[in-house]
Scaffold this motif. Sequence first.
Motif, PDB file in Angstrom:
ATOM      1  N   ILE A   1      -2.816 -32.096  66.895  1.00 26.76           N
ATOM      2  CA  ILE A   1      -4.247 -32.035  66.602  1.00 26.76           C
ATOM      3  C   ILE A   1      -4.533 -31.407  65.239  1.00 26.76           C
ATOM      4  N   GLY A   2      -3.484 -30.970  64.536  1.00 19.97           N
ATOM      5  CA  GLY A   2      -3.667 -30.448  63.188  1.00 19.97           C
ATOM      6  C   GLY A   2      -4.300 -29.073  63.128  1.00 19.97           C
ATOM      7  N   TRP A   3      -3.951 -28.188  64.058  1.00 23.51           N
ATOM      8  CA  TRP A   3      -4.534 -26.838  64.065  1.00 23.51           C
ATOM      9  C   TRP A   3      -3.501 -25.806  63.647  1.00 23.51           C
ATOM     10  N   GLN A   4      -3.931 -24.896  62.798  1.00 23.34           N
ATOM     11  CA  GLN A   4      -3.128 -23.730  62.455  1.00 23.34           C
ATOM     12  C   GLN A   4      -4.025 -22.504  62.461  1.00 23.34           C
ATOM     13  N   PRO A   5      -3.648 -21.448  63.177  1.00 23.97           N
ATOM     14  CA  PRO A   5      -4.493 -20.241  63.196  1.00 23.97           C
ATOM     15  C   PRO A   5      -4.470 -19.535  61.853  1.00 23.97           C
ATOM     16  N   ARG A   6      -5.553 -18.844  61.563  1.00 18.27           N
ATOM     17  CA  ARG A   6      -5.663 -18.102  60.307  1.00 18.27           C
ATOM     18  C   ARG A   6      -5.717 -16.605  60.524  1.00 18.27           C
ATOM     19  N   GLY A   7      -6.249 -16.195  61.662  1.00 22.20           N
ATOM     20  CA  GLY A   7      -6.325 -14.761  61.942  1.00 22.20           C
ATOM     21  C   GLY A   7      -4.957 -14.174  62.199  1.00 22.20           C
ATOM     22  N   GLN A   8      -4.876 -12.839  62.109  1.00 23.56           N
ATOM     23  CA  GLN A   8      -3.600 -12.166  62.322  1.00 23.56           C
ATOM     24  C   GLN A   8      -3.857 -10.767  62.851  1.00 23.56           C
ATOM     25  N   CYS A   9      -3.052 -10.361  63.815  1.00 30.66           N
ATOM     26  CA  CYS A   9      -3.160  -9.017  64.393  1.00 30.66           C
ATOM     27  C   CYS A   9      -1.920  -8.243  64.006  1.00 30.66           C
ATOM     28  N   GLY A  10      -2.100  -7.219  63.168  1.00 31.35           N
ATOM     29  CA  GLY A  10      -0.951  -6.432  62.739  1.00 31.35           C
ATOM     30  C   GLY A  10      -0.912  -5.047  63.327  1.00 31.35           C
ATOM     31  N   SER A  11      -2.072  -4.505  63.724  1.00 28.48           N
ATOM     32  CA  SER A  11      -2.115  -3.167  64.291  1.00 28.48           C
ATOM     33  C   SER A  11      -3.363  -3.027  65.135  1.00 28.48           C
ATOM     34  N   VAL A  12      -3.338  -2.044  66.010  1.00 26.25           N
ATOM     35  CA  VAL A  12      -4.473  -1.728  66.864  1.00 26.25           C
ATOM     36  C   VAL A  12      -4.895  -0.304  66.577  1.00 26.25           C
ATOM     37  N   PRO A  13      -6.161  -0.060  66.253  1.00 23.35           N
ATOM     38  CA  PRO A  13      -6.580   1.325  65.989  1.00 23.35           C
ATOM     39  C   PRO A  13      -6.378   2.209  67.204  1.00 23.35           C
ATOM     40  N   ARG A  14      -5.805   3.359  66.971  1.00 23.60           N
ATOM     41  CA  ARG A  14      -5.670   4.362  68.044  1.00 23.60           C
ATOM     42  C   ARG A  14      -5.883   5.729  67.422  1.00 23.60           C
ATOM     43  N   GLN A  15      -7.084   6.248  67.583  1.00 19.02           N
ATOM     44  CA  GLN A  15      -7.458   7.532  67.023  1.00 19.02           C
ATOM     45  C   GLN A  15      -7.192   7.557  65.524  1.00 19.02           C
TER      46      GLN A  15
ATOM     47  N   SER B   1      -3.706 -16.142  67.724  1.00 19.44           N
ATOM     48  CA  SER B   1      -3.757 -16.132  66.268  1.00 19.44           C
ATOM     49  C   SER B   1      -2.354 -15.991  65.691  1.00 19.44           C
ATOM     50  N   ASN B   2      -2.295 -15.925  64.383  1.00 22.11           N
ATOM     51  CA  ASN B   2      -1.002 -15.911  63.696  1.00 22.11           C
ATOM     52  C   ASN B   2      -0.416 -14.493  63.727  1.00 22.11           C
ATOM     53  N   ASN B   3      -0.048 -14.041  64.931  1.00 22.71           N
ATOM     54  CA  ASN B   3       0.408 -12.660  65.128  1.00 22.71           C
ATOM     55  C   ASN B   3       1.915 -12.559  64.918  1.00 22.71           C
ATOM     56  N   PRO B   4       2.369 -11.679  64.032  1.00 23.22           N
ATOM     57  CA  PRO B   4       3.822 -11.559  63.811  1.00 23.22           C
ATOM     58  C   PRO B   4       4.600 -11.200  65.073  1.00 23.22           C
ATOM     59  N   ALA B   5       3.989 -10.465  65.991  1.00 25.30           N
ATOM     60  CA  ALA B   5       4.694 -10.015  67.187  1.00 25.30           C
ATOM     61  C   ALA B   5       4.524 -10.961  68.369  1.00 25.30           C
ATOM     62  N   SER B   6       4.071 -12.176  68.130  1.00 25.38           N
ATOM     63  CA  SER B   6       3.782 -13.104  69.224  1.00 25.38           C
ATOM     64  C   SER B   6       5.006 -13.339  70.108  1.00 25.38           C
ATOM     65  N   PHE B   7       4.749 -13.507  71.414  1.00 28.08           N
ATOM     66  CA  PHE B   7       5.809 -13.818  72.369  1.00 28.08           C
ATOM     67  C   PHE B   7       6.167 -15.298  72.365  1.00 28.08           C
ATOM     68  N   TRP B   8       5.343 -16.148  71.752  1.00 34.05           N
ATOM     69  CA  TRP B   8       5.383 -17.582  72.011  1.00 34.05           C
ATOM     70  C   TRP B   8       5.817 -18.375  70.786  1.00 34.05           C
ATOM     71  N   GLY B   9       6.531 -19.458  71.058  1.00 35.23           N
ATOM     72  CA  GLY B   9       7.125 -20.253  69.992  1.00 35.23           C
ATOM     73  C   GLY B   9       6.487 -21.623  69.838  1.00 35.23           C
ATOM     74  N   ARG B  10       7.277 -22.659  70.028  1.00 37.23           N
ATOM     75  CA  ARG B  10       6.829 -24.018  69.742  1.00 37.23           C
ATOM     76  C   ARG B  10       5.792 -24.509  70.743  1.00 37.23           C
ATOM     77  N   ASP B  11       4.882 -25.342  70.229  1.00 34.88           N
ATOM     78  CA  ASP B  11       3.896 -25.994  71.083  1.00 34.88           C
ATOM     79  C   ASP B  11       3.503 -27.320  70.431  1.00 34.88           C
ATOM     80  N   HIS B  12       2.369 -27.878  70.829  1.00 33.03           N
ATOM     81  CA  HIS B  12       1.969 -29.207  70.367  1.00 33.03           C
ATOM     82  C   HIS B  12       0.813 -29.165  69.377  1.00 33.03           C
ATOM     83  N   ARG B  13       0.658 -28.077  68.655  1.00 28.54           N
ATOM     84  CA  ARG B  13      -0.499 -27.949  67.759  1.00 28.54           C
ATOM     85  C   ARG B  13      -0.491 -28.970  66.630  1.00 28.54           C
TER      86      ARG B  13
END
Length: 339
Positions: free
Chosen positions: A229-243, A214-226
């Motif tokens: 096929i005209g795909w763009q992710p919409r979801g985003q992960c900004g934090s993980v609940p921990r207690q 998904s469209n994660n700001p902390a993603s390890f990965w850069g360019r690809d061939h999306r």
Amino acid sequence: MPAAPDKPVLLTGASGNLGRVLARELTALGWTLRLTDLAPFPDPLPERASFTRMDLADGVGLLRLAEGCGAILHFGGISVEQPFGTVLGPNIQGLYHVYEAARREGARVIFASSNHSIGFHERPQGNAAKLDVDCAFRPDGFYGLSKAYGELMGRTYWDKHGVENVNFRIGSCFPEPTEARMLATWLSFADLVRLCEAAVTAPRSGHCVIWACSNNPASFWGRDHRDRIGWQPRGQCGSVPRQGRPHHLGQPGDRALPGRRLHRDRLFPRQALGGGCLRSRLSRAPRQRARSCSARPGGKRRCCPGRAPPSPGCPAAAPRCWRPCRSAPTRMRASPAPS
């Protein structure tokens, strides 16, 4: 929203976690699916779907099942690290059968690859450049090696036979992120469904590889061939609940979430297998449990050296503890010699 494909779509691995999501969501969009898996389909069969129980080793059966299909969503095979002999049949021979069926039918293959195919690359730190899809393969085990082979098979079938294929290097596809590493690798179910839609319905794909996250700001990965096929992710992960508190992507020296290991510099932990390859986690687990605790006189138990229990008490069958133990001795005492 793209229109439903005119021809049926074959989905392998339909009884797995991702296969069940795709079967439910794609049939809801009006797709006609032919589902197959070695295991029975555990859910009520959706409308516009049929299920055939089949092993990927059955090449003739797969050819028959793929007749008239316009695309094959290949999510079948071994999905975790296993010994080479276990991975070989489903992930290598089975993949060959899928591509032969696609070649005969002129179908497009959508291959569920994995970021384990490049798992021994180091994580980009700070302003370091992110990994692009043309980086070298550095699989972190036999499972990752089979996924690298799958991408190369797609390259071969495109160059030699003109079989179009889209390869998803899936990060971590779960309903929601559950650990710190998923701040970089998480792929939402909704983004996976849209990715499959785009991969099947795109006018032309050739051979392409896509970072399936998904469209994660902390993603390890850069360019690809999306863009092909005209795909763009919409979801985003900004934090993980921990207690009740957000937990951000770890840096070198950070502690892992409870029960999880956050490796410091590589995408996946380095483990030893003979000459330096990965050892199956399944083969490691019994020895860890055996070393977790040792009985003391009087029925009490002592933690393994340098470790403390994750909760009060430390049963012998528990996994190896995570936190340093201040009071535990640095070395296990030798058993007294028999008299």
